[in-house]
Structure formats: structure tokens, C-alpha cells
Write a protein that holds these residues in place. Structure first.
Motif, PDB file in Angstrom:
ATOM      1  N   LEU A 190      -3.105  -4.087  28.662  1.00 49.67           N
ATOM      2  CA  LEU A 190      -3.477  -3.057  29.635  1.00 49.67           C
ATOM      3  C   LEU A 190      -2.882  -3.435  30.987  1.00 49.67           C
ATOM      4  N   VAL A 191      -1.583  -3.159  31.119  1.00 47.40           N
ATOM      5  CA  VAL A 191      -0.828  -3.500  32.320  1.00 47.40           C
ATOM      6  C   VAL A 191       0.121  -2.350  32.640  1.00 47.40           C
ATOM      7  N   ASP A 202     -15.788   5.966  30.372  1.00 48.40           N
ATOM      8  CA  ASP A 202     -17.044   6.437  30.966  1.00 48.40           C
ATOM      9  C   ASP A 202     -16.935   7.898  31.394  1.00 48.40           C
ATOM     10  N   ARG A 203     -15.763   8.278  31.839  1.00 47.69           N
ATOM     11  CA  ARG A 203     -15.556   9.631  32.357  1.00 47.69           C
ATOM     12  C   ARG A 203     -15.369  10.656  31.253  1.00 47.69           C
ATOM     13  N   THR A 263     -12.507   5.999  23.675  1.00 46.09           N
ATOM     14  CA  THR A 263     -13.196   4.779  23.259  1.00 46.09           C
ATOM     15  C   THR A 263     -12.344   3.583  23.648  1.00 46.09           C
ATOM     16  N   PHE A 264     -12.941   2.601  24.289  1.00 49.78           N
ATOM     17  CA  PHE A 264     -12.226   1.385  24.687  1.00 49.78           C
ATOM     18  C   PHE A 264     -12.834   0.201  23.956  1.00 49.78           C
ATOM     19  N   ARG A 265     -11.972  -0.547  23.238  1.00 43.03           N
ATOM     20  CA  ARG A 265     -12.412  -1.766  22.554  1.00 43.03           C
ATOM     21  C   ARG A 265     -11.520  -2.907  23.019  1.00 43.03           C
ATOM     22  N   ALA A 307      -9.758   0.204  34.526  1.00 43.76           N
ATOM     23  CA  ALA A 307      -9.293   1.591  34.398  1.00 43.76           C
ATOM     24  C   ALA A 307      -9.614   2.141  33.012  1.00 43.76           C
ATOM     25  N   ALA A 308      -9.509   1.287  31.971  1.00 40.08           N
ATOM     26  CA  ALA A 308      -9.850   1.717  30.620  1.00 40.08           C
ATOM     27  C   ALA A 308     -11.338   2.012  30.512  1.00 40.08           C
TER      28      ALA A 308
END
Length: 367
Positions: free
Chosen positions: A200-201, A242-243, A248-250, A236-237
Motif C-alpha cells: 500500500l504505497v 470505513d467510508r 474490505t481491507f485485510r 487510507a485503506a
């Protein structure tokens, strides 16, 4: 763990960095020891048992390989300048031993670099001196190679452009494409699921995906996004998930979860962006997405961009706006190409495994 006195195999792989994919492939190849300097963020120690894996600094690695009488060695490609000096030191030590014992080890490499590291112009004097030393070492490593497999035509063309021609070097191109992964019959594919897999960059294009997601939902409200990875943009993920209930973030899931998620997805997205001194070579997430039958959305930065474009995937220009990325994602969700169509375009055998067989042919077996 202490460095062993000797390796168990006459064949070895000398890597600057080791990752889980190296260990997974090692299980499918003829036995070989892996000697490495450091681990990548995605290294999964649960995959290590059964593979002879030795972590060592350059001088210790050279001594270990010399003591072990290695007869065949894979090294990092010469244009990976960060490892060139350490690689050269090991090769000089092995060749000295070879002259004393009347044997010369086979030296091979697999190359996918598609950014010219020789043209960099660091601002600092110390950095320029270091780069000159690395370039010199890279040239010496290049002259010592016996065989090279290029994983992309871009890598082949780059080497031909920046390194001296060598008529005596055995070389071939084997496209860095995967074979279909074993069917995961317990997984049901979601025709509107998109997956982002990787670091995540910024250079992996994650901010652009975050920006594009609202546009995707406006056009296809059923779309969902699964984010698998870790890195500096984890906040950010988390904020995106949340928004939007569709996201879905894992963080750093197990490999089994990654493979299940890919098998359940329609599209793999990796919108890689250029950065000074870095360009996407191929992109392991792209390879793993293809193996799972996913359509791919990426940029022209990957070394297999031409192949993807010719086989029904979506390739956009880097530095583009979020709308262009959203359009590409929506096009894959609406595509008539099936996962079976994607898999039918792949080779029967993984390209990296086929390359290894070609590199080490007639190189001898285990002790």
C-alpha cells in the motif's frame, strides 16, 4: 540461526532479498540452497520448512558457497545494482576456488529489469561514487554469466542497449506468465469483485485507486473491492473501507486467504506508477491474478503490458486520472471474457519454473 558449515546441495541461489514466492517455487524445482541477505515484507516463515534457507551477509555468504563447493549458482540479475558488488565478490571467490580445484561453477540469472539503472545521475558526490562502483561490478557480473533467461522482451532489449554484446552468452526469452493455479472448488467467483493485492504505497498506484472508487460505484453500485496488503498507506485503506461498505481491507492475510480472494474475484488491479530509480518489472500480484483467472487492470509500466493488452486485459498510461482507471475497471466488469478464457491464454507450465529448468539443464543433481 548460525550459518552452517556447508550447504546440502551443489546447486544454490544467491539472492539479495527473499520473499514467499521464492519459497513456494523452490518446492517445485530441483533441490537447491537459498542464500539471502534480507527478507521482503511479504515473507511468510510458515512456507520455509523443507527449503534450505540461509541468511548471511555478503562476506559470510561468499565463504559458505566456497566451502560448499557449489557447482551451479543463480545470482541476481546484473542490473539489480544494489546487489552487484556483493554478487561479484562471491563470483570472484568461487572462480579462485575453481582455478585451484580445476572446476568452474555454472553461473546463471533470470532478468526482468526494464528500467535503465545506468542512466541515473545522483546529486550527491558520495552517491555518484557508489553508483560508479555498482556499475563497474554489474559489468563484471555480466561478463561472468554463462546463461540468462529474460522474463520479458523489454528486459532483453534493455540489456542489449546498456551492456556489451556477448556472443558466447546463452540466452532466451521465456515470458513471465504463470500456469493456471489449482482449482479452488470451495470458492465462488463474484462477478463484480475487484482485488488490489500488494504494498500500500504510492508507486503501486493505490492512491489513484482510492480516488477512482467513487466513480466505479456511481456506474456499478454492486461493485466491491477487497484490499490485501500493508504499507504506509494503510490509513487510507482503512478510511476507504470505513467510508464505503463495498470495500474490505485485510492487512497481510495468509497466502491461503490471498489465493481464495483471487479465485473469488473478477478483476485484479495494480496501477503501478513510475518513481525515480524504480519501475514495475512484472508485478507478482499480476502474475497471481492471472493464474487465478482474473482480468487485469494495470499500467504500461509492467514488462508484460503488451501481452496483457493483446489478451483482453486493460492497460492504461501511468500518471493518468482516476476516471481513466475507473473506466478500465468498469470495462473488465462488463467484459464477456470469462475466467476460463483468461486461463486458456496461459502456458501449461509457469514461466519462471520453465526458465529455471532451462538455466540449470545439465547442471548436475543433488548430493
Amino acid at each position: 540461526m548460525p550459518t552452517p558449515a556447508r550447504l546440502s546441495h551443489p546447486r544454490a541461489r544467491l539472492y539479495e532479498v527473499v520473499r514467499t514466492a521464492h519459497l513456494e517455487r523452490a518446492r517445485e524445482l530441483a533441490p537447491a540452497s537459498i542464500v539471502y541477505r534480507r527478507r521482503r515484507y511479504d515473507f511468510d516463515p510458515s512456507v520455509a520448512p523443507g527449503v534450505e534457507l540461509v541468511q548471511a551477509e555478503p562476506m559470510a555468504a561468499a565463504r559458505l558457497l566456497v566451502r560448499s563447493g557449489v557447482t551451479a549458482l543463480e545470482v541476481n540479475e546484473p542490473l539489480q545494482l544494489s546487489s552487484a558488488i556483493a554478487t561479484l565478490s562471491t563470483l570472484l571467490a568461487l572462480d579462485l576456488r575453481g582455478r585451484l580445484h580445476g572446476t568452474r561453477p555454472l553461473v546463471v540469472t533470470y532478468a526482468i529489469e526494464n528500467l535503465d539503472p545506468m542512466s541515473a545521475r545522483p546529486a550527491r558526490l558520495r552517491s555518484r561514487a557508489k553508483l560508479r562502483a555498482q556499475r563497474w561490478a554489474a559489468g563484471r557480473v555480466w561478463r561472468r554469466l554463462d546463461r540468462i533467461v529474460y522474463g520479458t522482451t523489454g528486459a532483453r532489449d534493455l540489456h542489449a542497449r546498456v551492456l556489451p554484446a556477448r556472443r558466447d552468452l546463452e540466452s532466451t526469452v521465456i515470458e513471465a506468465l504463470p500456469a493456471p493455479m489449482p482449482e479452488r472448488s470451495h470458492v465462488v467467483r463474484n462477478p463484480v469483485q475487484i482485488v488490489f493485492l500488494g504494498a500500500l504505497v504510492g508507486r503501486k498506484g493505490f492512491p489513484l485507486l482510492v480516488e477512482a472508487w467513487s466513480t466505479v460505484l456511481q456506474r456499478e453500485p454492486r461493485a466491491c473491492l477487497v484490499i490485501l496488503g500493508s504499507g504506509e498507506l494503510e490509513p487510507a485503506a482503512t478510511a476507504l473501507s470505513d467510508r464505503h461498505p463495498s470495500v474490505t481491507f485485510r492487512r497481510d492475510p495468509a497466502r491461503s486467504v490471498i489465493f481464495d480472494t483471487l479465485a473469488a474475484s473478477r478483476t485484479l488491479v495494480l496501477p503501478s506508477q513510475p518513481r525515480p530509480g524504480w519501475r514495475e518489472q512484472v508485478g507478482l500480484p499480476i502474475v497471481e491474478g492471472l493464474a487465478a483467472g482474473c482480468l487485469v487492470v494495470t499500467t504500461t509500466e509492467t514488462g508484460i503490458a503488451d501481452w496483457l493488452d493483446k489478451h483482453g486485459h486493460r492497460v492504461v498510461e501511468p500518471g493518468g486520472d482516476a476516471v481513466a482507471l475507473a473506466e478500465a475497471l468498469l470495462a473488465t466488469l462488463a467484459s464477456t471474457r470469462t475466467p476460463e478464457d483468461v486461463l486458456a491464454d496461459l502456458p501449461a507450465r509457469d514461466g519462471r519454473l520453465a526458465a529455471d529448468t532451462w538455466l540449470f539443464r545439465d547442471a548436475g543433481g543433488d548430493r
